[in-house]
Design an enzyme around this catalytic site. Structure first.
Site, PDB file in Angstrom:
ATOM      1  CG  ASP A  33      -3.161  16.420  42.965  1.00  0.00           C
ATOM      2  OD1 ASP A  33      -3.387  16.602  44.182  1.00  0.00           O
ATOM      3  OD2 ASP A  33      -2.571  15.400  42.530  1.00  0.00           O
TER       4      ASP A  33
ATOM      5  CE1 TYR B  11     -12.228  14.725  56.606  1.00  0.00           C
ATOM      6  CE2 TYR B  11     -13.002  14.674  58.883  1.00  0.00           C
ATOM      7  CZ  TYR B  11     -13.037  15.228  57.621  1.00  0.00           C
ATOM      8  OH  TYR B  11     -13.880  16.281  57.357  1.00  0.00           O
TER       9      TYR B  11
END
Length: 247
Positions: free
Chosen positions: A63, A155
């Protein structure tokens, strides 16, 4: 061309898509490749496919928002393959919505995966690279970080932030022999982009002077160039792989 013969590489988000293609191309160029991905089973499958291609490959669940996971990923790569020469910060997600409708959690999560993830990767890779006085770090940004996309304030902000991260870390790490560069892909033919509505695809195609979408391997080849000695005097650069879109 075996431009990375004997070198070790780590690629995050490499279980599929552009990340997988980057891992394959680096491996074909002679690198040993560690696949990092939040989906541990998919990472193992990707490494197995690389080994079928004759690449020395391994996998580890990671992660990228967790500093401990990233530190462990780099340490594992060094333990298995020796000195780290190439780090590709590719892991990413999308949580699209207009700013008006976007939950703050989706904004933070996308920034955390892309930007904090790249910062973690750059930080820990640089520490490993300092030991042998060389290395190449490549951040996978997006043309969205240059022009912004409707419905992607999270984003686009994250990908723009990766450009700033690239340039600032390139200045900090140059004296250590470590280069940091970024790639900004445009419309690339993947399962995700091909799933978009036909009218959206056609609108994007109309913006591309070369008149076609890019292929994942065309992004991977630019990463290979940046990772190799051919780019030995290149740092802090942002290379657009867009077919001329948004020149």
């Amino acid at each position: 061309m075996r431009m990375l013969e004997g070198r070790g590489a780590v690629v995050t988000g490499a279980a599929q898509g552009i990340g997988w293609e980057i891992a394959r191309v680096l491996g074909d160029a002679g690198a040993s490749v560690l696949v990092g991905d939040i989906n541990g089973d998919a990472a193992k499958d990707a490494a197995a496919r690389l080994r079928e291609h004759g690449v020395a490959a391994d996998a580890l669940r990671c992660d990228v928002t967790d500093p401990g996971d990233v530190e462990a990923l780099i340490a594992h790569g060094t333990e298995v393959f020796g000195p780290l020469d190439v780090m590709v910060n590719n892991a990413g997600i999308t949580r699209d919505a207009t700013m008006r409708k976007m939950p703050i959690e989706d904004f933070r999560t996308v920034l955390d995966v892309h930007l904090t993830g790249a910062w973690n990767g750059t930080r820990y890779a640089a520490e490993a690279m300092r030991a042998h006085g060389r290395g190449s770090i490549v951040n996978i940004s997006s043309i969205s970080g240059k022009v912004g996309n409707f419905g992607q304030t999270n984003y686009s902000a994250a990908k723009a932030g990766m450009v700033g991260l690239t340039k600032a870390s390139a200045k900090e790490l140059a004296k250590a022999g470590i280069r940091v560069n970024a790639v900004q892909p445009g419309l690339i033919r993947t399962a995700m982009t091909e799933a978009m509505p036909a009218h959206a695809w056609e609108a994007k195609m109309a913006e591309i002077p070369m008149g076609r979408a890019g292929e994942p391997v065309e992004v991977a080849n630019v990463v290979l160039f940046l990772a190799s000695d051919l780019a030995g005097y290149l740092t802090g650069a942002v290379l657009e792989v867009t077919g001329g879109r948004y020149m």
